[in-house]
Write a protein that holds these residues in place. Sequence first.
Motif, PDB file in Angstrom:
ATOM      1  N   LEU A 107     104.655  76.425 -73.337  1.00  0.00           N
ATOM      2  CA  LEU A 107     105.839  76.465 -72.484  1.00  0.00           C
ATOM      3  C   LEU A 107     106.433  75.064 -72.275  1.00  0.00           C
ATOM      4  O   LEU A 107     107.653  74.900 -72.216  1.00  0.00           O
ATOM      5  CB  LEU A 107     105.480  77.108 -71.145  1.00  0.00           C
ATOM      6  CG  LEU A 107     106.601  77.302 -70.139  1.00  0.00           C
ATOM      7  CD1 LEU A 107     107.769  78.067 -70.739  1.00  0.00           C
ATOM      8  CD2 LEU A 107     106.068  78.024 -68.905  1.00  0.00           C
ATOM      9  N   GLU A 108     105.570  74.045 -72.175  1.00  0.00           N
ATOM     10  CA  GLU A 108     106.076  72.681 -72.022  1.00  0.00           C
ATOM     11  C   GLU A 108     106.926  72.266 -73.222  1.00  0.00           C
ATOM     12  O   GLU A 108     107.969  71.623 -73.076  1.00  0.00           O
ATOM     13  CB  GLU A 108     104.917  71.696 -71.849  1.00  0.00           C
ATOM     14  CG  GLU A 108     104.371  71.612 -70.438  1.00  0.00           C
ATOM     15  CD  GLU A 108     103.357  70.500 -70.303  1.00  0.00           C
ATOM     16  OE1 GLU A 108     103.499  69.690 -69.372  1.00  0.00           O
ATOM     17  OE2 GLU A 108     102.422  70.423 -71.120  1.00  0.00           O
ATOM     18  N   VAL A 109     106.482  72.637 -74.400  1.00  0.00           N
ATOM     19  CA  VAL A 109     107.224  72.291 -75.609  1.00  0.00           C
ATOM     20  C   VAL A 109     108.551  73.040 -75.632  1.00  0.00           C
ATOM     21  O   VAL A 109     109.600  72.479 -75.961  1.00  0.00           O
ATOM     22  CB  VAL A 109     106.389  72.613 -76.860  1.00  0.00           C
ATOM     23  CG1 VAL A 109     107.213  72.382 -78.123  1.00  0.00           C
ATOM     24  CG2 VAL A 109     105.124  71.768 -76.887  1.00  0.00           C
ATOM     25  N   ALA A 110     108.505  74.326 -75.278  1.00  0.00           N
ATOM     26  CA  ALA A 110     109.732  75.122 -75.265  1.00  0.00           C
ATOM     27  C   ALA A 110     110.737  74.573 -74.255  1.00  0.00           C
ATOM     28  O   ALA A 110     111.942  74.558 -74.506  1.00  0.00           O
ATOM     29  CB  ALA A 110     109.394  76.576 -74.951  1.00  0.00           C
ATOM     30  N   ALA A 111     110.244  74.122 -73.100  1.00  0.00           N
ATOM     31  CA  ALA A 111     111.143  73.590 -72.074  1.00  0.00           C
ATOM     32  C   ALA A 111     111.878  72.355 -72.575  1.00  0.00           C
ATOM     33  O   ALA A 111     113.042  72.130 -72.229  1.00  0.00           O
ATOM     34  CB  ALA A 111     110.348  73.252 -70.817  1.00  0.00           C
TER      35      ALA A 111
END
Length: 426
Positions: A107-111
């Motif tokens: 999720l951090e990468v997607a954000a």
Amino acid sequence: MTTTTSPDPTWLTERRDAARAELLTLELPSFRDVPGWEFTEIPELDLDAYPAPDAVSADQDAAAVAAATPVFDHLPEGTVTITQIDDRTFGGERAEAVSEGPLVLPLEVAAERHPDLVEPYLGKIETQRTPFTARNDSDWRGGFFVHVPRNTHLEAPVLLTLIQAQAGRAASPRTLIVLEEGAEAEVWSQAVSTSPELEALVNGVVEIHVGANARLRFVDVQDLSEKTWIFGAQRATIDRDGWIDWITLGLGSAKGKVFQETSLDGPGAHGRVTGGYATHGKQHLDFDTLQTHMAPNTTSDLAFRGVLAEKSSTVWRGMIKVDEAGQQTDAFQESRNLLLGRKAHADAIPGLEIAANDVRCTHAAAIAQIDPEQVFYLRSHGLPEGRAKRLVIEGFMAELVTRFEEGPVREALGEVLHRRLEAVLG
């Protein structure tokens, strides 16, 4: 094993900072008068006693994977996997070009890479503000993101795995699943510990959006150490003619509470929720479910079933809430519990809150011990008493399994429940 991390974008940093400030104004529920916490007191819990995990080496992460026993033994061919160990997420694929297919990412990468897909939903679906949700907003790292574009159908499941490896630490998993209009997907989630003796805390948030005419099956199983706290806030929103089949199994952990809401926001939306648990020792599991009907011609069907042994206890509080606009709602909920010990205890509390005048809403709840007539019938056919009781228990849980669709998911969850009953019954 390589971890995928990315710096927080400005909007996410601001969210974290706001959550840290909010935490200073929120207190843990500490008495029976707090709504929703009347049956689960936690005066002994100190959230600050469970800091974020320490940084570790790649070898230690590999050892954690080797030590953890997965819930699902056999995965369908082509399953896409992504794993989080404490606060570090590994794996995922299709990291670029959302127009060409689904995204399965930390999720951090997607954000950071796809803020246009994450920011409209993150923190906008699960909105209840408690010390637990605020702390998750502040502390989560890694995380899981599944995005399925419009009219895209995933042929194989996505498997999300949380492994808790560090004792005395808090894991704060964050999951965001978004299906656009007409999309179809199946997502399996498992949470496990590296040791049955691990004393720790898991504080998770799950947010799901099912678009118009989209279909999602979400399977969520926790089999954490029976010395670990668990808290969760999970919410799904379903648009017009969307469909969710939500399966949740609570097997491990020592004590905790999970809130779960299915919000049927568009006309013709459907939500099906199936929950199961098998507890023993001094375990205490608390499920607080809500079926919200916000639009006309929506349907929901919820069934929880549990087996309780020794001194364990469970709570199920279920509410069907129908908005004024929810005309022609058809909703059902039930909770059935089988007590195997004289000191086992279950609370089942169904409720209705209806503002519309053209609805069909029903509920049922039952708490009982093993039926002696069923045992007598089996013994009259030559079975010893112990085997007869075991068959009655297995039959009780087998009725839950029939709610699962035939195929890999029924086979996998049937095996999970069978193993759990073996552990509980000895």
